[in-house]
Every structure is written in structure tokens, then in C-alpha cells.
Design a protein around this motif. Structure first.
Motif, short mmCIF file in Angstrom:
data_model
loop_
_atom_site.label_atom_id
_atom_site.label_comp_id
_atom_site.label_asym_id
_atom_site.label_seq_id
_atom_site.Cartn_x
_atom_site.Cartn_y
_atom_site.Cartn_z
N GLY A 33 0.81 -1.21 0.00
CA GLY A 33 0.00 0.00 0.00
C GLY A 33 0.85 1.26 0.00
N PRO A 34 0.21 2.43 -0.05
CA PRO A 34 0.96 3.69 -0.07
C PRO A 34 1.86 3.87 1.15
CG PRO A 34 -1.34 4.06 -0.65
CD PRO A 34 -1.24 2.64 -0.19
N GLY A 35 1.50 3.25 2.28
CA GLY A 35 2.30 3.38 3.50
C GLY A 35 3.71 2.84 3.36
N ALA A 36 3.92 1.91 2.40
CA ALA A 36 5.26 1.37 2.18
C ALA A 36 6.24 2.47 1.81
CB ALA A 36 5.22 0.31 1.08
N VAL A 37 5.76 3.51 1.15
CA VAL A 37 6.63 4.62 0.75
C VAL A 37 7.20 5.32 1.99
CG1 VAL A 37 6.74 6.81 -0.51
CG2 VAL A 37 5.30 4.94 -1.36
N PHE A 38 6.35 5.52 3.01
CA PHE A 38 6.82 6.17 4.25
C PHE A 38 7.95 5.37 4.87
CE2 PHE A 38 6.86 6.56 8.84
CZ PHE A 38 6.84 7.94 9.03
N TRP A 39 7.80 4.04 4.91
CA TRP A 39 8.83 3.21 5.55
C TRP A 39 10.08 3.10 4.68
CZ3 TRP A 39 8.24 3.05 10.40
CH2 TRP A 39 6.96 3.07 10.96
N MET A 40 9.94 3.29 3.37
CA MET A 40 11.12 3.40 2.52
C MET A 40 11.91 4.66 2.87
SD MET A 40 9.81 2.16 -1.27
CE MET A 40 11.40 2.47 -2.00
N GLN B 252 28.91 9.33 0.43
CA GLN B 252 28.16 8.10 0.17
C GLN B 252 26.82 8.09 0.90
OE1 GLN B 252 28.88 5.69 -2.07
NE2 GLN B 252 30.52 7.07 -2.68
N SER B 253 26.75 8.76 2.03
CA SER B 253 25.47 8.93 2.72
C SER B 253 24.50 9.70 1.82
CB SER B 253 25.69 9.67 4.03
OG SER B 253 24.49 9.81 4.76
N PHE B 254 25.03 10.67 1.11
CA PHE B 254 24.22 11.48 0.19
C PHE B 254 23.68 10.64 -0.96
CE2 PHE B 254 24.20 15.13 -3.05
CZ PHE B 254 22.93 15.54 -2.67
N SER B 255 24.44 9.62 -1.38
CA SER B 255 23.98 8.78 -2.49
C SER B 255 22.74 7.99 -2.10
CB SER B 255 25.09 7.84 -2.96
OG SER B 255 25.34 6.81 -2.02
N VAL B 256 22.63 7.61 -0.82
CA VAL B 256 21.41 6.94 -0.34
C VAL B 256 20.23 7.90 -0.39
CG1 VAL B 256 20.30 5.85 1.66
CG2 VAL B 256 22.69 5.36 1.13
N PHE B 257 20.47 9.16 -0.02
CA PHE B 257 19.43 10.19 -0.09
C PHE B 257 18.94 10.36 -1.52
CE2 PHE B 257 18.11 14.59 -0.74
CZ PHE B 257 17.22 14.79 0.31
N ILE B 258 19.88 10.43 -2.47
CA ILE B 258 19.50 10.59 -3.88
C ILE B 258 18.68 9.40 -4.36
CG2 ILE B 258 20.40 10.72 -6.24
CD1 ILE B 258 22.79 12.27 -5.12
N ASP B 259 19.15 8.20 -4.01
CA ASP B 259 18.49 6.98 -4.48
C ASP B 259 17.05 6.87 -3.99
OD1 ASP B 259 18.72 3.92 -5.39
OD2 ASP B 259 17.83 3.97 -3.40
N THR B 260 16.86 7.00 -2.70
CA THR B 260 15.54 6.71 -2.12
C THR B 260 14.66 7.95 -1.98
OG1 THR B 260 16.52 4.88 -0.89
CG2 THR B 260 14.35 5.61 -0.19
N ILE B 261 15.19 9.00 -1.35
CA ILE B 261 14.36 10.17 -1.08
C ILE B 261 14.01 10.90 -2.38
CG2 ILE B 261 14.17 12.32 0.22
CD1 ILE B 261 14.25 9.78 1.92
N LEU B 262 14.90 10.88 -3.36
CA LEU B 262 14.62 11.57 -4.62
C LEU B 262 14.05 10.62 -5.67
CD1 LEU B 262 17.63 14.05 -5.00
CD2 LEU B 262 15.37 14.46 -4.03
N ILE B 263 14.85 9.64 -6.12
CA ILE B 263 14.46 8.81 -7.27
C ILE B 263 13.27 7.90 -6.93
CG2 ILE B 263 15.25 7.21 -9.04
CD1 ILE B 263 16.73 9.80 -9.18
N CYS B 264 13.35 7.17 -5.81
CA CYS B 264 12.24 6.28 -5.45
C CYS B 264 10.95 7.07 -5.20
CB CYS B 264 12.59 5.46 -4.21
SG CYS B 264 13.75 4.11 -4.52
N SER B 265 11.08 8.25 -4.59
CA SER B 265 9.90 9.08 -4.34
C SER B 265 9.25 9.52 -5.64
CB SER B 265 10.27 10.30 -3.49
OG SER B 265 10.72 9.90 -2.21
N CYS B 266 10.08 9.79 -6.65
CA CYS B 266 9.54 10.16 -7.96
C CYS B 266 8.63 9.06 -8.50
CB CYS B 266 10.68 10.42 -8.94
SG CYS B 266 11.55 11.99 -8.67
N THR B 267 9.11 7.82 -8.45
CA THR B 267 8.30 6.70 -8.93
C THR B 267 7.01 6.56 -8.11
OG1 THR B 267 10.29 5.51 -9.63
CG2 THR B 267 8.29 4.22 -9.38
N ALA B 268 7.13 6.72 -6.79
CA ALA B 268 5.97 6.57 -5.92
C ALA B 268 4.89 7.60 -6.26
CB ALA B 268 6.40 6.71 -4.46
N PHE B 269 5.29 8.86 -6.44
CA PHE B 269 4.31 9.90 -6.72
C PHE B 269 3.69 9.73 -8.11
CE2 PHE B 269 6.60 12.43 -3.38
CZ PHE B 269 5.52 12.49 -2.50
#
Length: 474
Positions: free
Chosen positions: A92-99, A299-316
Motif C-alpha cells: 500500500g501507499p504506507g510502504a513509501v513512508f517506511w522506505m 556516500q550517505s548522500f547517495s542513499v538520499f539521492i536513491d531513495t528520497i529523490l528517485i524512489c519518491s519520484c516513482t511513488a508519486f
């Protein structure tokens, strides 16, 4: 064959099935608290790597920015397009929050493992740097643990260099066939030639290619998602409310409710950003930096780019559309993402997604190859072995592209990555006190007014470091 499959399935169940995800989460939370939430303290510094230039940097070295883009290219892949869709369908949509939540925690794990990899890197005869968890184990824990490093190296080659490269070739060929009607064999030939050109150029050619491909890939995909969000601006607040409400069980979107949202969000988030799995540190160690923590922050920033930016784009893109229906079965994975984009922007958008998948997959192939090369170099310095690996990977990419069912042979990738992650996490637990010493040193220099802290091996005489890897220490 059935017996071998049962062995791999057992390993997969013992790692990814129930033990590894909680282990990654608990350890990530521990690292975050014990380090004083270091990923948030240094958050503003992360953005400097994209624009900042070091005037004293050796142009012949891999820069922090290039290492960042290579690792982003590896982290960003099918998980960002298909994996997010699977998480939303099953959780469900809640999976995005936990990502998002696991990404915040994973940023600390990525910082710690990259810092340790940088600390124990070695200078090659040609001036390049090599490092990663295998070398961190032998130089940080001692030669008596070399067997553990060898297990790690073998699993890295099996999972990333061989298995995942076959999957990437298969993904590109399938997308090209479905949207452009290009036969698989032609896609396979093009991919094999491009892969050969890159892998025979070494890490420098990989870094230069990533410096071009990754920004184009990321900016293009984020730009498309932003366009869709602007077109559906009035619906955006409702989607955000759905994500939070479903994450905490206030709204049941799928069977399992909050539990399904947590399980899918954590699992897919960890698969996507790879924080704590021990893959990205191999690339992180190649960079020229003044202090190991500097590359940890990057490298911490690369996790931010991957999930908070790219994955969020797909989710929205999915949640703002009409294709996804909570609790309904049918459309899933990359098809859900593709149909959602088409629903927003029209038929032409499917070609855009095919191009995005091509760039995502090719950047992952470059990354996966280097992981395999670095692991093999740890076990043997014979140039012939590296040559054989390059030929094998070119063939693997071609085979994965032309044979739809060929990737079944590589079903061992997930269990091998499970063993890889367990070994890496065990080593990180033992080396965490060392990482904390480096973080304290970095903070103390910042507090003393040093804008760009410098690592001096002489301050840490008990650590098995390579002084030639730190030319800025005077």
C-alpha cells in the motif's frame, strides 16, 4: 539441480527471509544513535560535493564527485522503477513512508561503511586507490580474518558481477522489445559492445562515463516526475496524507495493513539503496579525499539521492495516477510504473521510460563490473584473471539480454548477497569503534576552524593504514 536450488533457497530464507532485514534496521538505528545522528549533523555538507572543487586535488585521481556518481549509478536501478511499484502493490501507499524511514537510517550505515573502506584503502602502483570491505577486514581486523574477506569477495563476484549483470541485460532487452519492438539479439550485441568498451577502460573510464550518464539519467527522471506532480498539484496533499495514514494503519489499503506496509517498505528500501550491504564501499574507496569521513558523508548522500529523490519520484507518479488501485491484483512492477506514466503524459512517455531503464541498467552494469574486478583483485593480482572476468561479464550481459529464461540460472544472486551483507555487517560491528574515532577527529577539526579536515595517519599509529594514500597529511 533441484538440490542446488534447495540449498540456495535455504540460504535466502536464513538471510533475506527473516534475519537480515531486522539486522540491517537494528544496526542502522544503533549506528545512528551511537554516532549522535551524524548523517543529519553533516547533511548540509553533502550537497557541497556536487558543486565544490578541490583546487589541490590530483586530476589523475578519482574525485569524490565521480565516486558519488558511480555509486549512485549502482544504487539506482530496477528497484527504483519496478521495486517501488511492487512495494506499493503489496504494502500500500504506507510502504513509501517506511522506505523513507529506512533511507534516513541507511544514510548512517552508508557513512560508516564508506568511512571504514576509505581508511584502509591502498595505493596501487599506477597511483589509483583500491579498498572496500575485503581490505577493511584484513587490515582492520587482522590476517586471521582473511578467510572471511575471501568469502565476502566470492559472494560479491557471484551476486553483483555475474548474477545482477545478467538481470540488467535482461531488463534492458525486455523493455526495448516491448516498447520499440527491437529483437533481443540486437539489444544484446549493443549492450555487449558498450560493456566491453567501458570495462576495458578501467575505473577511470567508468567514472568519466558515470559523470555524464548519471546526471542526465537522474535529472531527466526527476524532471518528468516533477512535471507530473505539477500537473496534479491539487491531488498531492491527499497522496501525502494517504502515505502517512496507511503507514500507521489508520487506513487499510492492502491485506496486512500496517505490517505489510512496514515489511514491504523496509525490504524494498534496503534492496534499492544497498546501505549496509557492503557493495558501494568498494567504489567509495577509489576516491581521493582529505579525510575518510568526507567520503562517508558523500556516500550517505547517495542513499538520499536513491531513495528520497528517485524512489519518491516513482511513488508519486504511481499514486497520483488512476492505474494503481489499492488492494487490486493485476498490474505490477515496471508495467504499473509504465502505465502510470503513460496515463499522465501520453503514449510517448513509454519511450522515455525505456530510455531511463537503459541508462539505469547500463550504469548498474558499470558499477557491478567494478565490484567484481575489485573483489578479484583482492584475491589475485594476476592480470589474466581480470581479463577473463571482463570477457565473462561481456558474455553474461549478452546472454541475459538474448535469452528470456537465462536469468533463472542466476537465481543464486539474492542468497549470495545475503551472505555478503551478513559478513559486511559483522565486520562493521567490530570496526565501528574505529569509525567513531575518525568521526570525532573530523568533528574536532571542524570545531577548531578547519574548513576541510585532513586525516593524518600518524595520529592513529595503531591502525594498519597506507600513509601514501593520504598525501595531504604533512
Amino acid at each position: 539441480m533441484g538440490f542446488i536450488d534447495s540449498i540456495f533457497n535455504l540460504i535466502n530464507d536464513l538471510t533475506w527471509g527473516w534475519a537480515l532485514v531486522p539486522f540491517l534496521v537494528v544496526l542502522g538505528v544503533f549506528f545512528t544513535i551511537a554516532s549522535g545522528f551524524v548523517q543529519f549533523r553533516f547533511f548540509k555538507r553533502m550537497f557541497g560535493v556536487l558543486t565544490g572543487r578541490d583546487e589541490n586535488a590530483d586530476p589523475s585521481k578519482i574525485s569524490a564527485r565521480e565516486a558519488l556518481l558511480v555509486s549512485v549509478g549502482g544504487r539506482v536501478g530496477g528497484g527504483n522503477i519496478a521495486g517501488v511499484a511492487v512495494a506499493i502493490t503489496a504494502g500500500g501507499p504506507g510502504a513509501v513512508f517506511w522506505m523513507w524511514a529506512i533511507a534516513m537510517i541507511g544514510m548512517c550505515s552508508a557513512l560508516i561503511e564508506a568511512t571504514v573502506a576509505q581508511l584502509y584503502k591502498r595505493t596501487e602502483p599506477n597511483g589509483d586507490y583500491r579498498g572496500g570491505p575485503a581490505r577493511a577486514i584484513t587490515h582492520g581486523l587482522g590476517e586471521q580474518y582473511r578467510w572471511l574477506a575471501v568469502v565476502y569477495a566470492i559472494c560479491l563476484i557471484a551476486s553483483f558481477a555475474i548474477g545482477f549483470n545478467a538481470f540488467q541485460g535482461n531488463t534492458v532487452a525486455g523493455a526495448a522489445l516491448d516498447s520499440l519492438a527491437i529483437p533481443r539479439i540486437y539489444t544484446g550485441i549493443v549492450l555487449a559492445i558498450a560493456t566491453g568498451f567501458i570495462v576495458y577502460g578501467g575505473i577511470h573510464r567508468i567514472a568519466k562515463a558515470a559523470d555524464v550518464i548519471i546526471p542526465v539519467m537522474a535529472i531527466g527522471y526527476i524532471g518528468m516526475a516533477l512535471l507530473i506532480m505539477v500537473l496534479n498539484l491539487t491531488s498531492l496533499p491527499g497522496v501525502l496524507i494517504d502515505i502517512v495514514a496507511n503507514a500507521f494503519g489508520f487506513r487499510e489499503a492492502v491485506a496486512g495493513g500496517m505490517g505489510a506496509a512496514i515489511a514491504q517498505g523496509l525490504r524494498r528500501g534496503l534492496f534499492s539503496n544497498e546501505a549496509g550491504l557492503g557493495s558501494a564501499p568498494n567504489v567509495a574507496a577509489t576516491a581521493y579525499v582529505r579525510h575518510p569521513v568526507s567520503q562517508g558523508i558523500t556516500q550517505s548522500f547517495s542513499v538520499f539521492i536513491d531513495t528520497i529523490l528517485i524512489c519518491s519520484c516513482t511513488a508519486f507518479v504511481i499514486l497520483l495516477g488512476d492505474v494503481y488501485q489499492p488492494g487490486a491484483e493485476g498490474v505490477d512492477g515496471v508495467v504499473l510504473t509504465q502505465q502510470s506514466i503513460v496515463g499522465h503524459l501520453g503514449e510517448w512517455a513509454q519511450y522515455f521510460l525505456t530510455a531511463a531503464i537503459l541508462l539505469f541498467a547500463f550504469s548498474s552494469i558499470m558499477y557491478n563490473y567494478y565490484l567484481g574486478e575489485n573483489a578479484l583483485d583482492f584475491m589475485t593480482s594476476n592480470p589474466l584473471a581480470i581479463h577473463v572476468l571482463r570477457v565473462v561479464i561481456i558474455c553474461i550481459v549478452f546472454l541475459g539480454a538474448v535469452a528470456p529464461g537465462a536469468t533463472v540460472v542466476f537465481s543464486f544472486s539474492d542468497p549470495m548477497m545475503g551472505i555478503l551483507a551478513v559478513v559486511n555487517l559483522l565486520a562493521l560491528m567490530m570496526l565501528f569503534p574505529v569509525a567513531m574515532r575518525l568521526i570525532r577527529d573530523f568533528r574536532e577539526q571542524l570545531a577548531a576552524g578547519v574548513e576541510k579536515p585532513i586525516f593524518d595517519p600518524r595520529k592513529f599509529p595503531d591502525l594498519d593504514t597506507d600513509p601514501t594514500a593520504w598525501p595531504d597529511a604533512k
